[in-house]
Design an enzyme around this catalytic site. Sequence first.
Site, PDB file in Angstrom:
ATOM      1  N   TYR A   1       0.861  -1.187   0.000  1.00  0.00           N
ATOM      2  CA  TYR A   1       0.000   0.000   0.000  1.00  0.00           C
ATOM      3  C   TYR A   1       0.895   1.233   0.000  1.00  0.00           C
ATOM      4  O   TYR A   1       1.820   1.329   0.806  1.00  0.00           O
ATOM      5  CB  TYR A   1      -0.864   0.013   1.269  1.00  0.00           C
ATOM      6  CG  TYR A   1      -1.637   1.301   1.464  1.00  0.00           C
ATOM      7  CD1 TYR A   1      -2.960   1.408   1.061  1.00  0.00           C
ATOM      8  CD2 TYR A   1      -1.022   2.434   2.040  1.00  0.00           C
ATOM      9  CE1 TYR A   1      -3.662   2.594   1.229  1.00  0.00           C
ATOM     10  CE2 TYR A   1      -1.726   3.622   2.202  1.00  0.00           C
ATOM     11  CZ  TYR A   1      -3.037   3.692   1.793  1.00  0.00           C
ATOM     12  OH  TYR A   1      -3.731   4.867   1.942  1.00  0.00           O
TER      13      TYR A   1
ATOM     14  N   GLU B   1      -3.698   7.385  -3.969  1.00  0.00           N
ATOM     15  CA  GLU B   1      -3.653   6.178  -3.148  1.00  0.00           C
ATOM     16  C   GLU B   1      -3.531   4.976  -4.077  1.00  0.00           C
ATOM     17  O   GLU B   1      -4.430   4.723  -4.883  1.00  0.00           O
ATOM     18  CB  GLU B   1      -4.918   6.064  -2.288  1.00  0.00           C
ATOM     19  CG  GLU B   1      -4.869   4.885  -1.335  1.00  0.00           C
ATOM     20  CD  GLU B   1      -6.150   4.754  -0.492  1.00  0.00           C
ATOM     21  OE1 GLU B   1      -7.252   4.784  -1.061  1.00  0.00           O
ATOM     22  OE2 GLU B   1      -6.030   4.617   0.731  1.00  0.00           O
TER      23      GLU B   1
END
Length: 419
Positions: free
Chosen positions: A141, A229
Amino acid sequence: MSPIVLLSILHLLFLSCVTKDESMNLHEYQGKEILNSFGVDIQRGIVAQTSEEAVAAAKKLTEETGTSWHVIKAQVHAGGRGKGGGVKLAKSLEDVARISGEIIGMQLITPQTSAEGKTVHQVLVAEDVYYPGASEPQEFYISVLLNRATGRNMIMYSTEGGMDIETVAEQTPELIFTEEIDPAVGLQGFQARKIAFNLGLSGQAFKQMTKFVAALYQAYVGSDASLFEINPVLKTSDDRVIAVDAKVTLDDNALFRHKDYEALRDIREENPVEVEAKAVGLNYVDLDGNVGCMVNGAGLAMATMDLIKQAGGEPANFLDVGGTADAERVETAFNLILKDPNVKAILVNIFGGIVRCDRVAQGIVDAYKNMGTIEVPIIVRLQGTNADIAKKLIDESGLDVHSAIEFQEAADKVQAVLA
Ligand code: GDP
Ligand code: MN
């Protein structure tokens, strides 16, 4: 990083996604195009509106990449698409045709959509990048966002890619790292290396990750974004590092510097009443409650929402009609508020400073008469210049409009009509 600090940052991340006024959300495929233009390695794909287009896209991708497996990904402004059945693997062209046919037109419900879900208008046909190899692919991530507490851009990253970062923060906050960037010097080489190191990479993958992080940061700064993101960032079995997903929010206030990005706006993804309000220059935000409000000035609008809550109601919207509350504008505003079937009462709270209260009152009476029947009671509080004349106008109009001069009086009347 302490869990409390982390949760406050995640709250910011959430806020940056819901404050629609100052931001423009992009589809995954659009975010990936921006990433690619800044040299970030991405999972390649082609967007398609029909299953025929999807098959043509898959053929083209196979020619370019050599892979005959594809993922079909619903393009909507919401995450968690995989969980809702909006991301599926196709192992043949027949699969591509069938799966894209199923996904296009579906109501996709994910943990991030409302209960009704979102209509899927298009899919991204992407190369399958999870090909088997000697070692397992790894998901990470990585996001870039502004830490408002320090006023600095920040890279947030974790070894736990592919799942909700909120869940990671709750269960294993120690697996989330952050790196703050000094605005004077930008992202430093050692910072990119530290990130690659903390993600447990070495050799070729380490190098690829440092390049990835540097290019990602350039993309964030260069596009005036408030959020990038990437979840997951994938390390393939042959040590490529690529963006498999992209959630991008651009800063509306900087769009004038990127004329070409304006075309990326997809109003099908936005609340239709909010789009309509914007077109006529009204600042309207849809909320879940039952009391519609029409207010001039953002500060008074916030105070009015508090007042409604105190009176036992929930605001159905935020609406700032601004300085010129004439009959036409008031009517437009009433119309917008009444599009929401949950509205049980409307509270009009206007301070007459520049605009005279009696003119606003006349506007309300005219608008009311023009619109024929309004099914819900209206409470009007007008305060300021000529407030007494305004109250008289309303009281003598013979309409189902309750006037008030004091804030508390208005609250009591809202309570009375809701009871
Ligand atoms: P999200 O669910 O909205 O976050 O959509 P993502 O783009 O993150 O995709 C969801 C999941 O689909 C990923 O976490 C992957 O596990 C999986 N996925 C995405 N691309 C591929 C692919 O090329 N091949 C395979 N097998 N799975 C993929
Ligand atoms: Mn994702």
